[in-house]
Design an enzyme around this catalytic site. Sequence first.
Site, PDB file in Angstrom:
ATOM      1  N   PRO A  91       0.817  -1.223   0.000  1.00  0.00           N
ATOM      2  CA  PRO A  91       0.000   0.000   0.000  1.00  0.00           C
ATOM      3  C   PRO A  91       0.851   1.275   0.000  1.00  0.00           C
ATOM      4  CG  PRO A  91      -0.657  -1.494   1.792  1.00  0.00           C
ATOM      5  CD  PRO A  91       0.560  -2.073   1.168  1.00  0.00           C
ATOM      6  N   GLU A 118       0.737  -7.416   8.350  1.00  0.00           N
ATOM      7  CA  GLU A 118       0.771  -5.952   8.425  1.00  0.00           C
ATOM      8  C   GLU A 118       1.827  -5.355   7.505  1.00  0.00           C
ATOM      9  OE1 GLU A 118      -1.422  -3.609   9.975  1.00  0.00           O
ATOM     10  OE2 GLU A 118      -2.415  -5.525   9.625  1.00  0.00           O
ATOM     11  N   ARG A 156      -1.666  -7.609 -21.568  1.00  0.00           N
ATOM     12  CA  ARG A 156      -2.474  -7.175 -22.712  1.00  0.00           C
ATOM     13  C   ARG A 156      -1.780  -6.117 -23.558  1.00  0.00           C
ATOM     14  NH1 ARG A 156      -5.320  -3.027 -22.323  1.00  0.00           N
ATOM     15  NH2 ARG A 156      -7.120  -3.752 -23.504  1.00  0.00           N
ATOM     16  N   ASP A 171      -7.577   2.272 -26.137  1.00  0.00           N
ATOM     17  CA  ASP A 171      -7.887   2.278 -24.719  1.00  0.00           C
ATOM     18  C   ASP A 171      -8.058   3.679 -24.167  1.00  0.00           C
ATOM     19  OD1 ASP A 171      -8.142  -0.221 -23.886  1.00  0.00           O
ATOM     20  OD2 ASP A 171      -6.102  -0.453 -23.125  1.00  0.00           O
TER      21      ASP A 171
HETATM   22  C1  9D3 Z   1      -2.928  -0.735   9.387  1.00  0.00           C
HETATM   23  C2  9D3 Z   1      -2.271  -0.143   8.202  1.00  0.00           C
HETATM   24  N1  9D3 Z   1      -2.508  -0.900   6.959  1.00  0.00           N
HETATM   25  C3  9D3 Z   1      -2.073  -0.075   5.814  1.00  0.00           C
HETATM   26  C4  9D3 Z   1      -3.212   0.584   5.144  1.00  0.00           C
HETATM   27  C5  9D3 Z   1      -1.732  -2.146   7.003  1.00  0.00           C
HETATM   28  C6  9D3 Z   1      -1.860  -2.992   5.800  1.00  0.00           C
HETATM   29  C7  9D3 Z   1      -3.074  -3.222   5.201  1.00  0.00           C
HETATM   30  C8  9D3 Z   1      -3.167  -4.063   4.100  1.00  0.00           C
HETATM   31  C9  9D3 Z   1      -0.739  -3.589   5.287  1.00  0.00           C
HETATM   32  C10 9D3 Z   1      -0.826  -4.433   4.206  1.00  0.00           C
HETATM   33  C11 9D3 Z   1      -2.038  -4.672   3.634  1.00  0.00           C
HETATM   34  C12 9D3 Z   1      -2.137  -5.588   2.493  1.00  0.00           C
HETATM   35  N2  9D3 Z   1      -2.167  -4.878   1.195  1.00  0.00           N
HETATM   36  C13 9D3 Z   1      -1.240  -5.084   0.268  1.00  0.00           C
HETATM   37  O1  9D3 Z   1      -0.350  -5.874   0.497  1.00  0.00           O
HETATM   38  C14 9D3 Z   1      -1.282  -4.341  -0.958  1.00  0.00           C
HETATM   39  C15 9D3 Z   1      -2.175  -3.318  -1.418  1.00  0.00           C
HETATM   40  C16 9D3 Z   1      -3.314  -2.697  -0.829  1.00  0.00           C
HETATM   41  O2  9D3 Z   1      -3.752  -2.994   0.286  1.00  0.00           O
HETATM   42  N3  9D3 Z   1      -3.926  -1.719  -1.535  1.00  0.00           N
HETATM   43  C17 9D3 Z   1      -3.515  -1.324  -2.763  1.00  0.00           C
HETATM   44  N4  9D3 Z   1      -2.464  -1.873  -3.355  1.00  0.00           N
HETATM   45  C18 9D3 Z   1      -1.810  -2.855  -2.667  1.00  0.00           C
HETATM   46  S1  9D3 Z   1      -0.462  -3.640  -3.248  1.00  0.00           S
HETATM   47  C19 9D3 Z   1      -0.329  -4.583  -1.912  1.00  0.00           C
END
Ligand code: 9D3
Length: 257
Positions: A91, A118, A156, A171
């Site tokens: 994220p 996490e 793609r 696109d």
């Molecule tokens: C409590 C804080 N969280 C961050 C918003 C912790 C957290 C949440 C979800 C840590 C990792 C995750 C798992 N998400 C991913 O690994 C992830 C992801 C996403 O949640 N949203 C958008 N793109 C991606 S790419 C990997």
Amino acid sequence: MHFDILTLFPGMFAGPLSESIIQRAQATGLVSIALHNIRDHAADKHHVTDDYPYGGGGGMVMKPGPLFAAVEAILGPEPRASGVPIILLTPQGRQFAQGVAQDLADRERILLICGRYEGVDERVREYLATDELSIGDYVLSGGELAAMVVVDAVTRLLPGALGDPTGALDDSHATGLLEYPHYTRPPEFRGWRVPEVLLSGNHGEIARWRRQEALRRTLARRPDLLARASLTAKDREFLRSLGYREQDKDMEMPARE
Ligand code: 9D3
């Protein structure tokens, strides 16, 4: 194009990768995908891949050992020197977008690391990954769905992946505008008619109508895109007729058309 995908949940990929365009790209040899279970690279007998965070707090953290071992087994002892992008899905990454997909489509091999829990030990991003990508501002349960999004968007774009070679050019995110409305038979469905211009056979008029509808829809739904789209003088004139003023380009996105 070869994708290596590191995950604790390889089973999640079976459905999406065995259908449609990605399936065909694999069948024709355009794309190959190797799924690697991170657990297979854990050193201990119970194949533990996560541990408690130093400093306390909730949740678990992915241990660096299994991730480094997995990547080194795939790319060799100096994985960063291989030139293969080592992309951590997180994220906190820069946001994946069409331009990123286009850059990745020029590579011959890409390695994707799917995080869980996490997060991953910071030494993975600092000393193993070469890039970090997010697919948007919402919370997923892990990087797996994000990795599938990247594989789909990149595949793609590979020459020969789509049946119709014009597909990727038209696109919405390649032209920088949202797409014009599409219609197919029948010409009247439950009393709703296809716009007459599309039935006219006048290809000049059809092209003009489609361009204007794409502009109208982009102004209504994604005015932020207009600032970066390549617009002709005619386009700007049409947008002005809809009330568009250049300073509107940063205005808020409306809820719905
Ligand atoms: C409590 C804080 N969280 C961050 C918003 C912790 C957290 C949440 C979800 C840590 C990792 C995750 C798992 N998400 C991913 O690994 C992830 C992801 C996403 O949640 N949203 C958008 N793109 C991606 S790419 C990997």
